[in-house]
Scaffold this motif. Sequence first.
Motif, PDB file in Angstrom:
ATOM      1  N   ALA A 231     -19.688   5.186  -7.735  1.00 53.76           N
ATOM      2  CA  ALA A 231     -18.938   5.422  -6.498  1.00 53.76           C
ATOM      3  C   ALA A 231     -18.121   6.704  -6.580  1.00 53.76           C
ATOM      4  O   ALA A 231     -18.110   7.504  -5.632  1.00 53.76           O
ATOM      5  CB  ALA A 231     -18.035   4.225  -6.197  1.00 53.76           C
ATOM      6  N   LEU A 232     -17.411   6.938  -7.681  1.00 49.69           N
ATOM      7  CA  LEU A 232     -16.566   8.131  -7.754  1.00 49.69           C
ATOM      8  C   LEU A 232     -17.395   9.407  -7.833  1.00 49.69           C
ATOM      9  O   LEU A 232     -16.950  10.466  -7.399  1.00 49.69           O
ATOM     10  CB  LEU A 232     -15.554   8.046  -8.901  1.00 49.69           C
ATOM     11  N   LYS A 233     -18.604   9.315  -8.361  1.00 50.67           N
ATOM     12  CA  LYS A 233     -19.482  10.490  -8.376  1.00 50.67           C
ATOM     13  C   LYS A 233     -19.927  10.864  -6.964  1.00 50.67           C
ATOM     14  O   LYS A 233     -20.184  12.033  -6.683  1.00 50.67           O
ATOM     15  CB  LYS A 233     -20.694  10.240  -9.274  1.00 50.67           C
ATOM     16  N   ASN A 234     -20.015   9.866  -6.079  1.00 56.77           N
ATOM     17  CA  ASN A 234     -20.413  10.118  -4.695  1.00 56.77           C
ATOM     18  C   ASN A 234     -19.261  10.535  -3.806  1.00 56.77           C
ATOM     19  O   ASN A 234     -19.455  11.264  -2.839  1.00 56.77           O
ATOM     20  CB  ASN A 234     -21.096   8.878  -4.098  1.00 56.77           C
ATOM     21  N   ASN A 235     -18.045  10.037  -4.117  1.00 60.55           N
ATOM     22  CA  ASN A 235     -16.881  10.359  -3.296  1.00 60.55           C
ATOM     23  C   ASN A 235     -15.642  10.139  -4.150  1.00 60.55           C
ATOM     24  O   ASN A 235     -15.375   9.021  -4.576  1.00 60.55           O
ATOM     25  CB  ASN A 235     -16.848   9.452  -2.055  1.00 60.55           C
ATOM     26  N   ASP A 236     -14.882  11.200  -4.378  1.00 65.21           N
ATOM     27  CA  ASP A 236     -13.731  11.100  -5.284  1.00 65.21           C
ATOM     28  C   ASP A 236     -12.445  10.658  -4.595  1.00 65.21           C
ATOM     29  O   ASP A 236     -11.406  10.535  -5.237  1.00 65.21           O
ATOM     30  CB  ASP A 236     -13.509  12.422  -6.024  1.00 65.21           C
ATOM     31  N   LYS A 237     -12.493  10.381  -3.300  1.00 63.40           N
ATOM     32  CA  LYS A 237     -11.301   9.904  -2.590  1.00 63.40           C
ATOM     33  C   LYS A 237     -11.133   8.403  -2.825  1.00 63.40           C
ATOM     34  O   LYS A 237     -12.087   7.633  -2.684  1.00 63.40           O
ATOM     35  CB  LYS A 237     -11.400  10.171  -1.100  1.00 63.40           C
ATOM     36  N   VAL A 238      -9.893   7.998  -3.185  1.00 60.38           N
ATOM     37  CA  VAL A 238      -9.621   6.596  -3.483  1.00 60.38           C
ATOM     38  C   VAL A 238      -8.267   6.184  -2.914  1.00 60.38           C
ATOM     39  O   VAL A 238      -7.429   7.025  -2.592  1.00 60.38           O
ATOM     40  CB  VAL A 238      -9.615   6.321  -5.000  1.00 60.38           C
ATOM     41  N   SER A 239      -8.094   4.881  -2.832  1.00 60.55           N
ATOM     42  CA  SER A 239      -6.751   4.331  -2.677  1.00 60.55           C
ATOM     43  C   SER A 239      -6.550   3.355  -3.818  1.00 60.55           C
ATOM     44  O   SER A 239      -7.508   2.787  -4.355  1.00 60.55           O
ATOM     45  CB  SER A 239      -6.538   3.666  -1.313  1.00 60.55           C
ATOM     46  N   PHE A 240      -5.297   3.211  -4.195  1.00 54.17           N
ATOM     47  CA  PHE A 240      -4.938   2.352  -5.314  1.00 54.17           C
ATOM     48  C   PHE A 240      -3.706   1.579  -4.904  1.00 54.17           C
ATOM     49  O   PHE A 240      -2.724   2.157  -4.442  1.00 54.17           O
ATOM     50  CB  PHE A 240      -4.663   3.205  -6.560  1.00 54.17           C
ATOM     51  N   THR A 241      -3.750   0.257  -5.055  1.00 52.97           N
ATOM     52  CA  THR A 241      -2.672  -0.609  -4.590  1.00 52.97           C
ATOM     53  C   THR A 241      -2.106  -1.439  -5.732  1.00 52.97           C
ATOM     54  O   THR A 241      -2.856  -2.010  -6.524  1.00 52.97           O
ATOM     55  CB  THR A 241      -3.193  -1.575  -3.503  1.00 52.97           C
ATOM     56  N   VAL A 242      -0.773  -1.484  -5.776  1.00 55.91           N
ATOM     57  CA  VAL A 242      -0.065  -2.300  -6.755  1.00 55.91           C
ATOM     58  C   VAL A 242       0.884  -3.210  -5.979  1.00 55.91           C
ATOM     59  O   VAL A 242       1.554  -2.762  -5.049  1.00 55.91           O
ATOM     60  CB  VAL A 242       0.750  -1.417  -7.727  1.00 55.91           C
ATOM     61  N   VAL A 243       0.934  -4.486  -6.362  1.00 55.18           N
ATOM     62  CA  VAL A 243       1.843  -5.441  -5.733  1.00 55.18           C
ATOM     63  C   VAL A 243       2.744  -6.022  -6.810  1.00 55.18           C
ATOM     64  O   VAL A 243       2.269  -6.492  -7.845  1.00 55.18           O
ATOM     65  CB  VAL A 243       1.073  -6.581  -5.030  1.00 55.18           C
ATOM     66  N   GLU A 244       4.036  -5.970  -6.559  1.00 53.46           N
ATOM     67  CA  GLU A 244       5.024  -6.523  -7.487  1.00 53.46           C
ATOM     68  C   GLU A 244       5.740  -7.668  -6.797  1.00 53.46           C
ATOM     69  O   GLU A 244       6.467  -7.457  -5.825  1.00 53.46           O
ATOM     70  CB  GLU A 244       6.029  -5.436  -7.875  1.00 53.46           C
ATOM     71  N   ASP A 245       5.514  -8.893  -7.275  1.00 52.07           N
ATOM     72  CA  ASP A 245       6.232 -10.038  -6.718  1.00 52.07           C
ATOM     73  C   ASP A 245       7.682  -9.972  -7.148  1.00 52.07           C
ATOM     74  O   ASP A 245       7.994  -9.623  -8.286  1.00 52.07           O
ATOM     75  CB  ASP A 245       5.622 -11.354  -7.198  1.00 52.07           C
TER      76      ASP A 245
END
Length: 159
Positions: free
Chosen positions: A66-80
Amino acid sequence: MFRKMRRFKQQLEDSDTMTVLKNGHRGVLSLIGDDGYPYGVPVNYFCGDDGHIYIHCAREGHKIDALKNNDKVSFTVVEDQPAVPDDFAIYVKSVIVFGRISMVEDREKVLKCAMDLARHIYPEHIEDTYVADLERNKTAVQMLEIVPEHITGKKVHEK
Protein backbone atom coordinates in the motif's frame (compact mmCIF):
# COMPACT_ATOMS: atom_id res chain seq x y z
CA MET A 1 -5.26 21.87 2.64
CA PHE A 2 -6.35 20.11 5.86
CA ARG A 3 -9.73 20.69 7.43
CA LYS A 4 -10.11 22.50 10.71
CA MET A 5 -11.76 20.55 13.50
CA ARG A 6 -15.51 20.98 13.45
CA ARG A 7 -15.75 20.74 17.24
CA PHE A 8 -12.87 23.14 17.80
CA LYS A 9 -13.74 23.72 21.47
CA GLN A 10 -12.60 20.16 22.13
CA GLN A 11 -9.26 20.62 20.38
CA LEU A 12 -6.22 19.90 22.52
CA GLU A 13 -3.36 22.34 22.79
CA ASP A 14 -0.36 21.32 20.69
CA SER A 15 1.65 20.35 23.78
CA ASP A 16 -1.17 18.09 25.06
CA THR A 17 -1.52 16.54 21.61
CA MET A 18 2.18 15.70 21.53
CA THR A 19 2.01 14.26 25.06
CA VAL A 20 -0.74 11.83 23.98
CA LEU A 21 1.28 10.89 20.90
CA LYS A 22 4.56 10.45 22.80
CA ASN A 23 3.01 8.45 25.66
CA GLY A 24 1.07 6.05 23.45
CA HIS A 25 2.42 2.91 21.89
CA ARG A 26 -0.55 1.49 19.99
CA GLY A 27 -2.30 3.21 17.09
CA VAL A 28 -4.15 2.56 13.86
CA LEU A 29 -2.31 3.18 10.61
CA SER A 30 -4.62 3.88 7.68
CA LEU A 31 -3.46 3.58 4.09
CA ILE A 32 -5.08 3.13 0.70
CA GLY A 33 -5.04 -0.62 0.17
CA ASP A 34 -5.96 -3.02 -2.58
CA ASP A 35 -8.47 -1.81 -5.18
CA GLY A 36 -8.65 1.61 -3.48
CA TYR A 37 -10.16 0.25 -0.28
CA PRO A 38 -9.07 1.89 2.99
CA TYR A 39 -6.75 -0.32 5.01
CA GLY A 40 -6.54 0.42 8.73
CA VAL A 41 -4.28 -1.76 10.81
CA PRO A 42 -3.36 -1.61 14.54
CA VAL A 43 0.39 -1.17 15.03
CA ASN A 44 2.98 -0.61 17.73
CA TYR A 45 4.77 2.72 17.42
CA PHE A 46 6.81 5.39 19.11
CA CYS A 47 7.11 9.09 18.46
CA GLY A 48 10.74 10.09 18.08
CA ASP A 49 12.42 13.25 19.30
CA ASP A 50 12.19 14.48 15.70
CA GLY A 51 8.36 14.31 15.90
CA HIS A 52 8.27 11.47 13.37
CA ILE A 53 6.34 8.30 14.07
CA TYR A 54 8.15 4.98 13.79
CA ILE A 55 6.34 1.68 13.24
CA HIS A 56 7.68 -1.87 13.30
CA CYS A 57 6.58 -4.27 10.58
CA ALA A 58 7.63 -7.07 8.26
CA ARG A 59 9.54 -6.24 5.11
CA GLU A 60 6.66 -7.36 2.88
CA GLY A 61 2.89 -7.52 3.04
CA HIS A 62 -0.22 -5.39 2.65
CA LYS A 63 1.22 -2.30 4.41
CA ILE A 64 4.34 -2.31 2.27
CA ASP A 65 2.40 -2.79 -0.97
CA ALA A 66 0.00 0.00 0.00
CA LEU A 67 2.69 2.55 0.90
CA LYS A 68 4.55 1.83 -2.34
CA ASN A 69 1.37 2.78 -4.23
CA ASN A 70 0.48 5.83 -2.14
CA ASP A 71 2.58 7.33 0.65
CA LYS A 72 -0.24 9.44 2.14
CA VAL A 73 -1.49 8.06 5.48
CA SER A 74 -3.43 8.90 8.57
CA PHE A 75 -2.49 7.58 11.96
CA THR A 76 -4.81 7.57 14.97
CA VAL A 77 -4.05 7.16 18.66
CA VAL A 78 -6.72 6.95 21.38
CA GLU A 79 -5.90 7.47 25.04
CA ASP A 80 -8.61 6.47 27.50
CA GLN A 81 -8.89 8.71 30.50
CA PRO A 82 -9.54 7.43 34.01
CA ALA A 83 -13.19 6.91 34.86
CA VAL A 84 -14.80 9.46 37.13
CA PRO A 85 -16.70 7.90 40.06
CA ASP A 86 -20.49 7.99 39.64
CA ASP A 87 -20.13 9.36 36.09
CA PHE A 88 -21.01 7.09 33.19
CA ALA A 89 -19.56 9.46 30.60
CA ILE A 90 -16.72 8.50 28.31
CA TYR A 91 -13.51 10.49 28.64
CA VAL A 92 -11.11 10.13 25.72
CA LYS A 93 -8.18 11.99 24.22
CA SER A 94 -7.33 11.19 20.62
CA VAL A 95 -4.79 12.31 18.06
CA ILE A 96 -4.93 12.11 14.29
CA VAL A 97 -1.79 12.55 12.24
CA PHE A 98 -1.80 13.10 8.48
CA GLY A 99 1.50 12.62 6.75
CA ARG A 100 3.75 10.71 4.42
CA ILE A 101 5.11 7.26 5.15
CA SER A 102 8.22 5.51 3.91
CA MET A 103 10.35 2.51 4.68
CA VAL A 104 13.46 3.32 6.69
CA GLU A 105 16.26 2.18 4.38
CA ASP A 106 19.35 2.85 6.53
CA ARG A 107 19.91 -0.46 8.40
CA GLU A 108 21.62 1.25 11.35
CA LYS A 109 18.60 3.53 11.74
CA VAL A 110 16.25 0.53 11.41
CA LEU A 111 18.01 -1.29 14.25
CA LYS A 112 18.20 1.83 16.43
CA CYS A 113 14.49 2.54 15.89
CA ALA A 114 13.57 -1.09 16.62
CA MET A 115 15.44 -0.89 19.93
CA ASP A 116 13.89 2.52 20.71
CA LEU A 117 10.45 1.02 20.10
CA ALA A 118 11.22 -1.89 22.43
CA ARG A 119 12.47 0.52 25.13
CA HIS A 120 9.28 2.57 24.74
CA ILE A 121 6.86 -0.36 25.05
CA TYR A 122 8.68 -2.89 27.24
CA PRO A 123 11.58 -1.16 29.02
CA GLU A 124 11.82 -3.93 31.62
CA HIS A 125 12.63 -6.60 28.98
CA ILE A 126 15.34 -4.89 26.95
CA GLU A 127 18.35 -6.87 28.14
CA ASP A 128 16.71 -10.26 28.72
CA THR A 129 14.66 -10.42 25.51
CA TYR A 130 15.03 -7.74 22.88
CA VAL A 131 18.78 -7.39 22.49
CA ALA A 132 19.13 -11.09 21.60
CA ASP A 133 15.93 -11.10 19.52
CA LEU A 134 17.06 -8.10 17.50
CA GLU A 135 20.47 -9.69 16.94
CA ARG A 136 18.80 -12.87 15.61
CA ASN A 137 16.33 -11.00 13.40
CA LYS A 138 18.30 -7.92 12.38
CA THR A 139 18.11 -8.68 8.66
CA ALA A 140 14.35 -9.28 8.73
CA VAL A 141 13.19 -6.32 10.81
CA GLN A 142 11.73 -3.28 9.06
CA MET A 143 10.73 0.13 10.37
CA LEU A 144 8.38 2.61 8.76
CA GLU A 145 8.59 6.37 9.30
CA ILE A 146 5.71 8.81 9.14
CA VAL A 147 6.65 12.44 8.60
CA PRO A 148 3.66 14.40 9.93
CA GLU A 149 2.14 17.15 7.82
CA HIS A 150 -0.86 17.92 10.06
CA ILE A 151 -1.67 16.83 13.62
CA THR A 152 -4.76 17.47 15.71
CA GLY A 153 -5.75 16.30 19.15
CA LYS A 154 -9.20 16.15 20.69
CA LYS A 155 -10.56 15.74 24.20
CA VAL A 156 -14.01 14.19 24.44
CA HIS A 157 -16.37 13.93 27.37
CA GLU A 158 -19.49 12.22 26.09
CA LYS A 159 -22.59 11.39 28.07
